[in-house]
Design an enzyme around this catalytic site. Structure first.
Site, short mmCIF file in Angstrom:
data_model
loop_
_atom_site.label_atom_id
_atom_site.label_comp_id
_atom_site.label_asym_id
_atom_site.label_seq_id
_atom_site.Cartn_x
_atom_site.Cartn_y
_atom_site.Cartn_z
CG ASP A 1 -1.90 7.26 -5.55
OD1 ASP A 1 -2.36 8.34 -5.19
OD2 ASP A 1 -0.90 7.14 -6.27
CG ASN B 1 -18.77 -1.53 15.62
OD1 ASN B 1 -19.65 -1.86 14.81
ND2 ASN B 1 -17.58 -2.10 15.64
#
Ligand code: ADP
Length: 737
Positions: free
Chosen positions: A159, A525
């Protein structure tokens, strides 16, 4: 009283609450880090039930036991709810089981309930032991040997509802599952001009619903933190009809499990479906994603995050004094940090209280991170058309440069919609800076970018061209001709170089004296001023899923795979994918490769095969060394492996640049673009002409002056001088099985 030991005798590890992908990676990291320090680890199977029951549910774990669990979803040591642990009697029994195994340190991986329970247990520890001594269940000496229970908590929960960490272990994987489903629904819904109502998990937290909506072309979202206004039914129907009228062939409404209205009445997916069916006069279908969201292989991020958290948990248990307060190990920005566990539990419960008392603004604020910003951006992007604008119609352009990075289309979509909504004209430059010089510049409309958020590649094209002086002159001419007031460069190394070239020449050409902003979009990156670039998360997931398959291919043989990944001169992809796949060794351009290291590595690997290892994995970053190529290393390992193993080369290649962007890359591309539009807007309305690089720095999105670009990159290598991930280099050494 005996002297208090500085290191824990033995550590127990358990996974509790709902299962979440990445829990196994955390357990593995705990076992390997403890082994590194010479500390014994016991797995407590079935969470607190195992703690209370003891016996065979508490078992020693050796590094060999965690060799093949990193890629598995769920939790191999099980999770269960325990009513008994909620009682003092149950916890007394748990304390007895622990001391009898010599365990006085716990790593608990679970939700806020599990962590609150663990903290209570820790607080009661000495009292529980005293009761056990008094009852004659344990000896005074045994109690004296373990005066404190050390505790570190990691949040495992899909969650993402816990204070003290920006991300919980399992949330990113759940987002992957939801987005796979939503992408699939979009294609079938579009074929039939249909509307779908999709229910996603999240009883108290709308994170999954919000982010999955931002990462797909969902038309409406209902989340607990933001109950809709009174006339929401009419508004939703109007919005969906408006979408249809401008050519959207389908609509998806995302409903979080815990959605409700302002009076606290639940809004169910079924209610939304019935309403839409009546209003639209067409078939509306419901999809409840359910437990699919918990399942499947953990994402690259969850593996890396859980590994890092598990590592730090043991480091803290090892280094802190035995009576140190319990710590929650979490992620803040890109950094793994420890915070007092009980404060985090209390802050989490505070959010729940705010929700109960209907202080929704407070709840959203307390969610922190980018929650509120994500809500605002989503509101705009979901509209069927831009709002009528009052602002001056500036003309802004967006251009890519460098290799393709997943998320580029999401960035252009966001630039177009957020720009148009401010009343600007938004221009897309085709084919990078070459296209800019050629005048390949096109005005974009709201629906031109429909569906782009989920597409890999770069619809408007990208290339590695960096303009020379002739190119600069041509670009200046085109910028003037198209009256471009501001420019967003969404790209990688070539993009930053090109942006700096324009910036450098602004004194020679008036047309170049405009605000510029770069955002990091490259799988490598390797650009400066940001700890993370968009695209690399998708590339990592692609590498990780390929390596999972490669490993599985070696079922009947003893084999070492030498996997080459991209990165140019930057080892980020190799380093993180090495950790996320459980590589035995990672070769990085930052280190280079020596014959000595190869010899040591092949011997060490042979030793492990002799001890029973079946599959070895070496990840080599493409730019690690010019002489010791992937082919060379494979040949070397194959020969030296002799009877013990053979070696195979796998160059993963361009698949790493392709594929549908991951949820993280879609969301970050959107949010970063919103910041870039905000930056240009500020500059343009105040007459500013700054050049900037937007990036993640210490967990926040910050702008760095483009003038600093040359000082932030290496002279002879394509990478920034400072790389945040490099600080965690030692992790790779500890995480070898
Ligand atoms: P989560 O950790 O996902 O929030 P729960 O709230 O169901 O899940 O908690 C998992 C387990 O943690 C419970 O079954 C119980 O054993 C233990 N637990 C939860 N809250 C407490 C508490 N206040 N005191 C003692 N144990 C608790």
């Amino acid at each position: 009283m005996p002297e208090v030991q500085s290191a824990p005798s033995s550590i127990g590890v358990l996974t509790s609450g709902g299962d979440a992908a990445g829990m196994n990676a955390a357990v593995r990291a705990v076992v390997l880090t403890a082994a590194h320090h010479g500390i014994d680890v016991y797995a407590v199977h079935e969470a607190y039930h195992g703690l209370v029951t003891g016996g065979d549910l508490i078992r020693r774990m050796e590094p060999i036991d965690v060799e093949a669990i990193l890629h598995q979803g769920g939790t191999v040591i099980g999770t269960a709810r325990s009513k008994q642990f909620r009682t003092r009697e149950g916890r007394r029994s748990a304390a007895r089981n622990l001391v009898e195994h010599g365990i006085d340190a716990l790593v608990v991986i679970g939700g806020d309930g599990s962590l609150a329970g663990a903290n209570l247990f820790r607080q009661e520890w000495s009292g529980l032991l005293a009761e056990l001594v008094e009852a004659g269940d344990i000896s005074q000496d045994l109690a004296d040997e373990h005066p404190f229970l050390r505790l570190a908590g990691l949040v495992g929960s899909i969650d993402n509802d816990m204070a003290g960490t920006d991300m919980t272990v399992g949330a990113d994987t759940a987002l992957h599952r939801i987005i796979e489903a939503l992408d699939a629904l979009h294609s079938t819904a579009a074929s039939h001009q249909r509307t779908f109502v999709v229910e996603v998990m999240g009883r108290n937290c709308g994170y999954l619903a919000l982010m999955s909506s931002l990462a797909t072309a969902a038309s409406w979202v209902l989340i607990p933190e933001r109950p809709p206004d009174e006339g929401w039914r009419e508004q939703m129907c109007r919005d969906i009809k408006a979408g249809r009228s401008i050519g959207r062939r389908h609509s998806v409404v995302v409903v979080a499990e815990g959605a409700h209205d302002r009076d606290g009445n639940r809004i169910t997916a079924e209610q939304v479906r019935a309403l839409l069916q009546d209003e639209l006069g067409e078939d509306v279908r419901i999809t409840v994603l359910g437990h699919v969201q918990r399942g499947g292989a953990p994402s690259a991020f969850d593996r890396y995050l859980a590994t890092h958290l598990g590592f730090l948990a043991v480091e803290r248990l090892h280094a802190d004094t035995p009576d140190a307060p319990a710590q929650l190990i979490g992620l803040r920005g890109n950094r793994v940090v420890a915070s007092p566990l009980m404060e985090c539990v209390e802050r989490t419960q505070e959010v729940a209280k705010r929700m109960k008392s209907r202080d929704y603004a407070g709840a959203i604020q307390a969610r922190g991170g980018y929650f509120a910003e994500s809500c605002r951006v989503l509101d705009t992007i979901q509209q069927a058309a831009p709002r009528p604008a009052e602002a001056k119609r500036f003309r802004i352009a967006v251009v890519h440069a460098g290799g393709p990075a997943p998320g580029m289309n999401a960035a252009v979509r966001a630039a177009v919609r957020l720009g148009l909504d401010r009343g600007y004209t938004v221009l897309a430059v085709k084919n990078g800076f070459r296209g800019l010089g050629d005048g390949d510049i096109h005005e974009m409309d709201w629906m031109d970018v429909s569906g782009w958020v989920s597409d890999g590649g770069a619809e408007i094209g990208t290339n590695r061209y960096v303009p020379d002086s002739v190119g600069i002159a041509r670009i200046a001419e085109q910028i003037a001709a198209h009256r471009i007031d501001g420019l967003i460069i969404a790209g990688g190394w070539a993009g930053y170089r090109a942006a700096h070239e324009l910036y450098r020449h602004r004194h020679e050409y008036d047309a170049l004296d405009i605000p510029l902003v770069c955002m990091p979009m490259t799988i490598n990156n390797d650009v400066p001023a940001s700890e993370l670039s968009i695209g690399s998360d998708t590339a990592l997931n692609s590498i990780v899923s390929d390596v999972d398959k490669i490993r599985q291919s070696a079922v009947a043989t003893r084999r070492v795979f030498i996997v080459e990944v991209m990165g140019h001169d930057c080892g980020y992809l190799a380093f993180v994918s090495g950790l996320a796949t459980g590589a035995d060794r990672v070769y990085l351009p930052e280190d280079g490769i020596t014959l000595n290291s190869l010899t040591t590595d092949v011997r060490a690997l042979a030793e492990r095969f002799r001890a029973g290892k079946r599959v070895g994995l070496i990840v080599r970053s493409e730019g690690s060394d010019r002489v010791y190529t992937t082919r060379f290393i494979t040949a070397l390992f194959d020969k030296e492996g002799a009877e013990l193993f053979d070696a195979r080369e796998e160059v993963l290649g361009y698949v790493q640049e392709g594929g549908d962007p991951s949820p993280f890359d879609r969301v970050q591309a959107t949010i970063m673009t919103a910041r870039c539009i905000g930056f240009l807007s500020e500059q343009l309305s105040s007459g500013g002409r700054a050049g900037a690089m937007l990036g993640f720095q210490s967990g926040e999105l910050r702008f760095t002056d483009l003038a600093h670009y040359p000082t932030l990159i290496e002279d002879n290598a394509q990478r920034p001088v400072e790389q945040q991930w490099w600080d965690h280099r030692h992790l790779a050494d500890v995480m070898r099985d």
